[in-house]
Design a protein around this motif. Structure first.
Motif, short mmCIF file in Angstrom:
data_model
loop_
_atom_site.label_atom_id
_atom_site.label_comp_id
_atom_site.label_asym_id
_atom_site.label_seq_id
_atom_site.Cartn_x
_atom_site.Cartn_y
_atom_site.Cartn_z
N VAL A 1 52.23 28.66 -1.76
CA VAL A 1 53.18 28.64 -0.64
C VAL A 1 54.53 28.21 -1.18
O VAL A 1 54.62 27.23 -1.94
CB VAL A 1 52.73 27.68 0.48
N GLY A 2 55.57 28.92 -0.78
CA GLY A 2 56.91 28.59 -1.24
C GLY A 2 57.93 28.68 -0.13
O GLY A 2 57.91 29.62 0.67
N ALA A 3 58.81 27.69 -0.08
CA ALA A 3 59.97 27.72 0.82
C ALA A 3 61.19 27.99 -0.06
O ALA A 3 61.49 27.21 -0.96
CB ALA A 3 60.11 26.40 1.57
N ARG A 4 61.89 29.07 0.20
CA ARG A 4 62.93 29.53 -0.71
C ARG A 4 64.31 28.95 -0.42
O ARG A 4 65.10 28.77 -1.34
CB ARG A 4 63.02 31.06 -0.66
N LYS A 5 64.62 28.68 0.83
CA LYS A 5 65.99 28.32 1.18
C LYS A 5 66.01 27.18 2.21
O LYS A 5 66.20 27.41 3.41
CB LYS A 5 66.74 29.53 1.72
N ILE A 6 65.82 25.97 1.72
CA ILE A 6 65.93 24.79 2.57
C ILE A 6 67.34 24.24 2.38
O ILE A 6 67.70 23.82 1.28
CB ILE A 6 64.89 23.73 2.21
N THR A 7 68.14 24.23 3.42
CA THR A 7 69.52 23.79 3.30
C THR A 7 69.59 22.30 3.03
O THR A 7 69.02 21.49 3.79
CB THR A 7 70.32 24.13 4.58
N VAL A 8 70.27 21.94 1.97
CA VAL A 8 70.49 20.55 1.60
C VAL A 8 71.96 20.41 1.22
O VAL A 8 72.38 20.85 0.15
CB VAL A 8 69.59 20.11 0.43
N GLY A 9 72.74 19.79 2.10
CA GLY A 9 74.16 19.68 1.85
C GLY A 9 74.79 21.06 1.76
O GLY A 9 74.58 21.92 2.61
N GLU A 10 75.55 21.29 0.69
CA GLU A 10 76.20 22.58 0.50
C GLU A 10 75.34 23.55 -0.31
O GLU A 10 75.73 24.70 -0.53
CB GLU A 10 77.54 22.38 -0.21
N GLY A 11 74.17 23.10 -0.74
CA GLY A 11 73.28 23.95 -1.52
C GLY A 11 71.98 24.21 -0.80
O GLY A 11 71.82 23.94 0.40
N THR A 12 71.00 24.74 -1.55
CA THR A 12 69.68 25.02 -1.00
C THR A 12 68.61 24.50 -1.94
O THR A 12 68.83 24.34 -3.15
CB THR A 12 69.47 26.54 -0.79
N LEU A 13 67.46 24.25 -1.38
CA LEU A 13 66.31 23.75 -2.14
C LEU A 13 65.18 24.75 -2.03
O LEU A 13 64.90 25.28 -0.95
CB LEU A 13 65.87 22.40 -1.57
N GLN A 14 64.54 25.04 -3.14
CA GLN A 14 63.30 25.82 -3.10
C GLN A 14 62.15 24.91 -3.50
O GLN A 14 62.29 24.06 -4.38
CB GLN A 14 63.36 27.03 -4.02
N VAL B 1 60.10 22.39 -7.75
CA VAL B 1 61.16 22.08 -6.80
C VAL B 1 62.48 22.26 -7.53
O VAL B 1 62.68 21.67 -8.60
CB VAL B 1 61.04 20.64 -6.25
N THR B 2 63.36 23.07 -6.96
CA THR B 2 64.64 23.36 -7.59
C THR B 2 65.76 23.28 -6.57
O THR B 2 65.64 23.82 -5.46
CB THR B 2 64.63 24.77 -8.22
N TYR B 3 66.84 22.61 -6.96
CA TYR B 3 68.03 22.53 -6.12
C TYR B 3 69.08 23.50 -6.67
O TYR B 3 69.43 23.44 -7.86
CB TYR B 3 68.61 21.13 -6.09
N PHE B 4 69.57 24.39 -5.79
CA PHE B 4 70.57 25.38 -6.16
C PHE B 4 71.91 25.00 -5.54
O PHE B 4 72.05 24.98 -4.31
CB PHE B 4 70.18 26.77 -5.65
N ALA B 5 72.87 24.68 -6.37
CA ALA B 5 74.23 24.55 -5.87
C ALA B 5 74.74 25.93 -5.46
O ALA B 5 75.46 26.08 -4.47
CB ALA B 5 75.13 23.93 -6.93
N ASP B 6 74.39 26.94 -6.24
CA ASP B 6 74.56 28.35 -5.92
C ASP B 6 73.56 29.10 -6.79
O ASP B 6 72.77 28.47 -7.50
CB ASP B 6 76.00 28.84 -6.13
N ARG B 7 73.58 30.42 -6.76
CA ARG B 7 72.51 31.15 -7.46
C ARG B 7 72.58 31.03 -8.97
O ARG B 7 71.62 31.33 -9.66
CB ARG B 7 72.52 32.62 -7.04
N ARG B 8 73.74 30.58 -9.52
CA ARG B 8 73.88 30.47 -10.97
C ARG B 8 73.80 29.03 -11.47
O ARG B 8 73.73 28.82 -12.69
CB ARG B 8 75.22 31.08 -11.40
N ASN B 9 73.81 28.07 -10.57
CA ASN B 9 73.82 26.66 -10.97
C ASN B 9 72.72 25.91 -10.25
O ASN B 9 72.73 25.83 -9.01
CB ASN B 9 75.18 26.03 -10.66
N TYR B 10 71.77 25.40 -11.02
CA TYR B 10 70.63 24.73 -10.39
C TYR B 10 69.97 23.78 -11.38
O TYR B 10 70.20 23.85 -12.60
CB TYR B 10 69.62 25.75 -9.88
N VAL B 11 69.12 22.93 -10.84
CA VAL B 11 68.28 22.05 -11.65
C VAL B 11 66.93 21.93 -10.94
O VAL B 11 66.87 21.87 -9.71
CB VAL B 11 68.93 20.66 -11.85
#
Length: 735
Positions: A303-316, A388-398
């Protein structure tokens, strides 16, 4: 001297100007319509086995233009990061890509790039009322007349051709359901412990119906859920990946079938308790069509959640659990009740346990032993993991990834474990945890991952010890409008025994794993300038356990001389011992003629130089001819001058007079040792393939192969049949 020349060649290639570049650095510009086209590239040596596996899986799975993220689009051949970002920007602006041709008219892709990836694309469909259902069913069988001429088919019902069935159904735009079924004739039955023989015993092969793959997947922009057979991968593939994608991120349904390209031995038994082997004489020289087979994957729930809004970015956030039965090659096993350390080659008790054929009637009746067999359902593998990955945008994440797995023997009465050279770690429990990141601005993308594995393998004298070890990889990609350059650094410790680690790595292995005992750097470039296409690369690495330094260099040039004529040249150089370790044979590349004090072959550290010339001519709109000549020069101590010459020639024709008919033909000549016809393989291979559209969405494919061994080896003289004839039949129905 050899390395300096190779590096100079690579430097010249990498410095060439270019326009068009591939994303995942495949060895050639990929322009295919069917899997048969991919097979042609593989047979011609233009792509590696690894590239073929990745592209054939991608071709069968398809990439949904509506849902694919940056990582999945980048796994498509021939697309740069600039192309991928342009597709995503266009999709966001338009909201929906109704027709891939829009990408050309909008200036997102060039026409040649779109045509080259068209076969890999799935075009999204919007709900216009009701619940549309569409999909396909494919049935394939393959046989040889030799299947019906085996006098003593002691290892299966060879007279029954293997059958494979695949089906995939899309319900609406979110739900996909699939299943794979096969009939097997040469697969062993149940394996159990035999206390009377202090060994294993297995039911003989026979006709079986197996459903190895089945799944249901619900996929939207925000949610991805799958149950059944699937694969998964994240980051730089260092911590967890069992997909084939170059840049995986998430789940992938698993419904692949594969097959061997040659016939297999009909009898695989040794003497055992019998007066002589059942495979003595003609039975041991008979070959039949092998079964279809598949690669073990995950089986469970993800099971995966792809776009959980966290601040100005998203969490998968992805989580998955799996329980699957693992089949094991018989020589990978060890009885831990008798062997304390599988690395102790001097202890006879550490050899793989014998596997006897279950006799009819009285279990104590003398029987033979199996050899070179895969034992089904020997271990149960329970596995759980997540990302679990936090995306500031599609090119920048951790992100962080982790998993843990446990192997449990399913054979009662014996403490089965694995040899140290098996890809799966022994000891039962293993896993890994890691952190990955990516940074992208303008023309530069930098990504990396650091991980640490853990296992319960025993400590031992020598370079490796149990418990796990660290690993790291760093990859940078520079993308211009007309070119792309990738550089990577990697470090895999000798104790990093992670079977789900599939990052960039050299082809050599340490105790069954590629991403282990290696420190290296790789540079790859690809592009096009006018009518000149260029690809080049260099990879240099060392094995810390031996201090050996190795290198691979390749360069490829393709020229579109006219609208009809194209030609190309490729040079590949591999050196297994730029600086060889002590005790490593330097006079061979493939087969060692030197042995240590225990009688085991000493690894080779020689070199190989392969040269390929090819040409393609478009005779008419519907007819295309392709030819190729290949020569390889290898170190080989069996020759007076220490060198062996290999030669192959390949000619193919594609005739496509209408959308309803496709005819291909191919002939290949191969000599693995030009100077000695009694040393290695010399063969001639003819293939004819006809695909006919019977109805609007149905296709019938018929293929025939004739394979003739021409060499003078004793095994060839006794081989039956020779020549070999293979007949294929496939029907695909779409709805």
């Amino acid at each position: 001297m050899r390395l300096s020349v190779a590096l100079a060649l690579a430097a010249g290639l990498v410095g060439a100007a270019a326009e068009r570049a591939t994303a995942a650095p495949y060895e050639a510009f990929i322009d295919v319509e069917t899997e048969e086209d991919l097979i042609d590239l593989l047979v011609a040596g233009q792509i590696s086995d690894e590239t073929y596996e990745a592209l054939s899986t991608l071709l069968a799975r398809g990439v949904n233009l509506e849902l694919a993220d940056r990582a999945e689009l980048y796994s498509l051949p021939n697309l740069t990061y600039a192309d991928v970002d342009a597709i995503l920007a266009y999709r966001k602006e338009q909201g929906f890509i109704a027709d891939p041709a829009e990408l050309v008219s909008a200036g997102v892709l060039t026409e040649d790039k779109l045509l080259s990836v068209a076969a890999f694309l799935i075009v999204g469909q919007r709900d216009t009322g009701g619940t549309p259902i569409h999909g396909w069913v494919r049935a394939i069988t393959r046989s040889s007349p030799s299947d019906f001429g085996v006098d003593t088919p002691v290892d299966g019902d060879a007279g029954v051709p293997p059958l494979g069935l695949r089906a995939r159904v899309k319900v609406g735009s979110e739900l996909t359901v699939g299943v794979v079924g096969v009939s097997t004739r040469l697969r062993l039955g149940e394996v159990v412990a035999d206390p009377n023989r202090d060994a294993l015993i297995a039911d003989p092969p026979g006709l079986q119906v197996v459903v190895p793959k089945a799944y249901a997947r619900w996929e939207t922009d925000d949610v991805d859920a799958i149950v059944g057979s699937f694969r998964a991968g994240f980051g730089q593939r260092l911590t967890f990946d069992n997909s084939t994608d170059y840049t995986p991120n998430g789940f992938y349904f698993d419904d692949q079938l594969t097959y061997d390209s040659t016939l297999g031995a009909a009898c695989k038994r040794s003497q055992g308790e019998l007066p002589s082997s059942p495979c003595t004489g003609a039975a041991g020289d008979a070959y039949v069509t092998p079964d279809f087979h598949w690669r073990d994957g995950l089986f469970g729930v993800g099971v995966g959640a792809r776009k959980i809004t966290v601040g100005e970015g998203t969490l998968q956030a992805y989580g998955f659990g799996s329980y699957s039965r693992r089949s094991i090659y018989q020589y990978e096993l060890v009885d831990r009740g008798r062997c304390a350390d599988p690395r102790d080659d001097s202890d006879p008790a550490c050899s793989a346990p014998d596997v006897y054929a279950r006799p009819d009637g009285d279990p104590l009746t003398p029987t033979g032993r199996y050899k070179f067999m895969t034992l089904p359902d020997v271990f149960g593998q329970a596995l759980g993991g997540g990302n679990v990955t936090y995306f500031a945008d599609r090119r920048n994440y951790v992100g962080v990834t982790g998993y843990a797995a446990k192997l449990t023997s399913l054979v009662e009465g014996v403490d089965l474990d694995l040899q140290e050279w098996s890809a799966l770690p022994g000891g039962g429990t293993f896993g890994a945890a890691g952190v990955n990141f990516a940074f992208g601005q303008q023309w530069l993308d930098v990504a990396g991952e650091v991980a640490h594995s853990f296992d319960q393998q025993p400590d031992a004298a020598g370079p490796a010890s149990g418990g796990g070890g660290p690993a790291a990889i760093l990859r940078a990609t520079a993308t211009g409008k007309k070119r792309e350059l990738e550089a990577s650094l990697r470090y895999f410790s000798v104790d990093h025994a992670n079977p789900f680690s599939r990052p960039i790595a050299a082809a050599d292995e340490f105790e069954g794993n590629r991403a282990r005992d290696e420190v290296g750097a790789r540079l790859r470039y690809t592009g096009r300038h006018g009518n000149l296409g260029v690809r080049g690369g260099v990879d240099v690495w060392t094995n810390p356990s031996t201090d050996a330094v190795k290198a691979e260099v390749f360069g490829r040039v393709d020229v579109q001389a006219t609208d009809r004529l194209g030609w190309g040249l490729t040079e590949e150089y591999t050196d297994k011992g730029v600086r060889a370790a002590d005790g490593i044979a330097a006079d061979c590349f493939e087969v060692s003629i030197e042995f240590d004090e225990r009688g085991e072959p000493i690894p080779c550290s020689g070199s190989k130089l392969k040269s390929i010339a090819r040409g393609r001519y478009q005779v008419s709109r519907g007819l295309r001819l392709t030819a190729q000549l290949q020569h390889a020069l290898l170190d080989d101590g069996n020759h007076p001058d220490g060198k062996r010459h290999d030669l192959s020639a390949w000619l193919a024709a594609l005739y496509k007079p209408s959308p309803d008919l496709r005819v291909t033909g191919r002939v290949r000549y191969l000599s693995e040792d030009v100077a000695d016809a009694a040393a290695l393989e010399e063969s001639l291979w003819f293939t004819g393939d006809v695909t006919l559209r019977l109805r609007k969405k149905d296709r019938l494919r018929v293929r025939g192969d004739v394979f003739t061994y021409l060499d003078d080896r004793a095994s060839t003289m006794d081989r039956s049949p020779n020549p070999e004839l293979w007949l294929w039949l496939q029907y695909e129905a779409k709805f």
